[in-house]
Design an enzyme around this catalytic site. Structure first.
Site, short mmCIF file in Angstrom:
data_model
loop_
_atom_site.label_atom_id
_atom_site.label_comp_id
_atom_site.label_asym_id
_atom_site.label_seq_id
_atom_site.Cartn_x
_atom_site.Cartn_y
_atom_site.Cartn_z
N ARG A 64 13.83 -24.55 36.96
CA ARG A 64 13.07 -23.31 37.18
C ARG A 64 11.67 -23.41 36.57
O ARG A 64 10.69 -22.91 37.14
CB ARG A 64 13.84 -22.14 36.58
N HIS A 68 8.19 -22.75 38.58
CA HIS A 68 7.18 -21.79 38.14
C HIS A 68 5.85 -22.47 37.82
O HIS A 68 4.81 -21.82 37.86
CB HIS A 68 7.69 -21.00 36.94
N ASP A 69 5.88 -23.74 37.49
CA ASP A 69 4.63 -24.48 37.31
C ASP A 69 3.96 -24.72 38.65
O ASP A 69 2.77 -24.41 38.83
CB ASP A 69 4.91 -25.81 36.60
N GLY A 74 -0.61 -25.21 41.29
CA GLY A 74 -0.06 -26.51 41.61
C GLY A 74 0.70 -27.11 40.43
O GLY A 74 0.79 -26.52 39.35
N ASP A 76 0.74 -28.82 37.61
CA ASP A 76 -0.27 -29.33 36.68
C ASP A 76 0.06 -29.02 35.22
O ASP A 76 -0.78 -29.16 34.34
CB ASP A 76 -1.63 -28.72 37.01
N GLU A 90 0.41 -18.67 30.83
CA GLU A 90 1.27 -18.05 31.84
C GLU A 90 2.63 -17.63 31.29
O GLU A 90 3.42 -16.97 31.97
CB GLU A 90 1.46 -19.02 33.01
N ASN A 96 7.70 -14.61 33.87
CA ASN A 96 8.02 -15.66 32.90
C ASN A 96 8.48 -15.15 31.53
O ASN A 96 9.31 -15.78 30.87
CB ASN A 96 6.80 -16.57 32.70
N PRO A 165 7.55 -15.49 43.53
CA PRO A 165 8.38 -14.51 44.22
C PRO A 165 9.22 -13.68 43.24
O PRO A 165 9.65 -14.18 42.20
CB PRO A 165 9.28 -15.37 45.11
N HIS A 195 19.65 -22.02 42.90
CA HIS A 195 20.44 -20.96 42.26
C HIS A 195 21.94 -21.26 42.28
O HIS A 195 22.74 -20.43 41.89
CB HIS A 195 20.16 -19.62 42.92
#
Length: 322
Positions: A64, A68-69, A74, A76, A90, A96, A165, A195
């Site tokens: 996950r 999320h990265d 992108g 990174d 972030e 997050n 999302p 998931h």
């Protein structure tokens, strides 16, 4: 059985070849560190094996973290940056905060990689490898991860809030969010299959179990037992995203969704009269098809806007720019 395994391996190899043939992805290669850090893969594997042995859920958490990265700026390693006077990271964005985890696992692996190959391997590549190994250690597939990413010096909390999302997303919103990253609806469903491992917080599934009608009644009642209707004390209580096999990477998630056992609203949106129903039903029937498409989608996602060449840097500490 052996022929099925060989078919999966061939499919995985073909997926790598296919994706590497696409534009910017051609800058990445699975052999990028073969000369400069030959022990990289074994170090990452050992670190992830120790983490998953201690807590199987960590395999899902690192996967996950990678997702999320990649969906923000992108792939990174922007998601790994801590807040500082000079930078708003972030980690405290809505999707997050109090949710993403596993940072210390990446820190530990990074320190071991730095000891073996100082200043060579990016945090972004370590995260990509760790995500792959987390899947494989939970009985999922393995694949050759294209490498050569560099680390960003910046982060965007605003982009994390807008690009990731939501658990309450509709199917149309999910398709749109993934399309904006160059991922099609099949990629969306395959990646949602992540998931099949891991857990979600009550705060993420409360609305689903109290308000949705397309949910198995007994399943909803059971989840309400650990998730009170009002926000507060039970927000952090966990439930498995795949009640059939929560620490085994398989197609159980899709069988859940087809039977209206999706834990999140966004999970159930993959099967309910929408445009992706057919793919979801296929994966529920055919675990090999899911595995094949998941590998393809992971490689595609890993090639979202990578920094390469002289862009970015190789961070010494994944939590802060050099």
């Amino acid at each position: 059985m052996a022929s099925a395994v060989m078919s999966l391996r061939r499919a995985a190899a073909a997926a790598v070849a296919c994706v590497l043939a696409l534009g910017a992805a051609a800058q990445l290669t699975p052999t990028f560190y073969d000369g400069s850090c030959p022990s990289l893969q074994s170090i990452v594997r050992s670190g992830m094996a120790a983490a998953v042995q201690q807590e199987p859920r960590m395999g899902a958490s690192i996967l996950r973290l990678f997702f999320h990265d990649c969906f923000v700026q992108g792939c990174d390693a922007s998601v790994l940056l801590d807040d500082s006077p000079a930078l708003t990271g972030e980690k405290n964005a809505g999707p997050n905060a109090n949710s993403l985890r596993g940072y210390e696992v990446i820190d530990s692996i990074k320190s071991q990689v730095e000891a073996a190959c100082p200043g060579v391997v990016s945090c972004a590549d370590i995260l990509a490898l760790a995500a792959r190994d987390g899947v494989n250690l939970l009985s999922g597939p393995t694949w050759a991860v294209p490498l050569g990413r560099r680390d960003t010096r910046t982060a965007s909390q605003a982009a994390a809030n807008s690009n990731l999302p939501s658990p309450s997303s509709s199917a149309a919103a999910l398709v749109s969010a993934f399309a904006s990253k160059g991922l099609d609806s099949r990629d969306l469903v395959a990646l949602s299959g992540a998931h099949t491992v891991g857990s979600a917080r009550c705060a993420s599934f409360r609305s689903r179990v109290y308000n949705d009608s397309n949910i198995n009644a007994g399943f909803a009642a059971k989840r309400r037992q650990i998730c009170q209707p009002q926000a507060g004390a039970t927000d952090g209580n966990l439930a498995p995203l795949d009640a059939l096999s929560p620490v085994r990477f398989d197609n159980g998630y899709f069988r859940n969704v087809v039977s209206q056992f999706g834990l999140l609203h966004s999970d159930q949106e993959l099967f309910g009269g929408g445009q992706v129903d057919g793919v979801t039903a296929q994966y529920a029937r055919n675990g090999a098809a899911f595995t094949r498409d998941f590998v393809t989608a992971m490689i595609k996602m890993g090639n979202i806007s990578p920094l390469t060449g002289s862009s970015g840097e190789i961070r010494a500490n994944c939590r802060k720019p050099n």
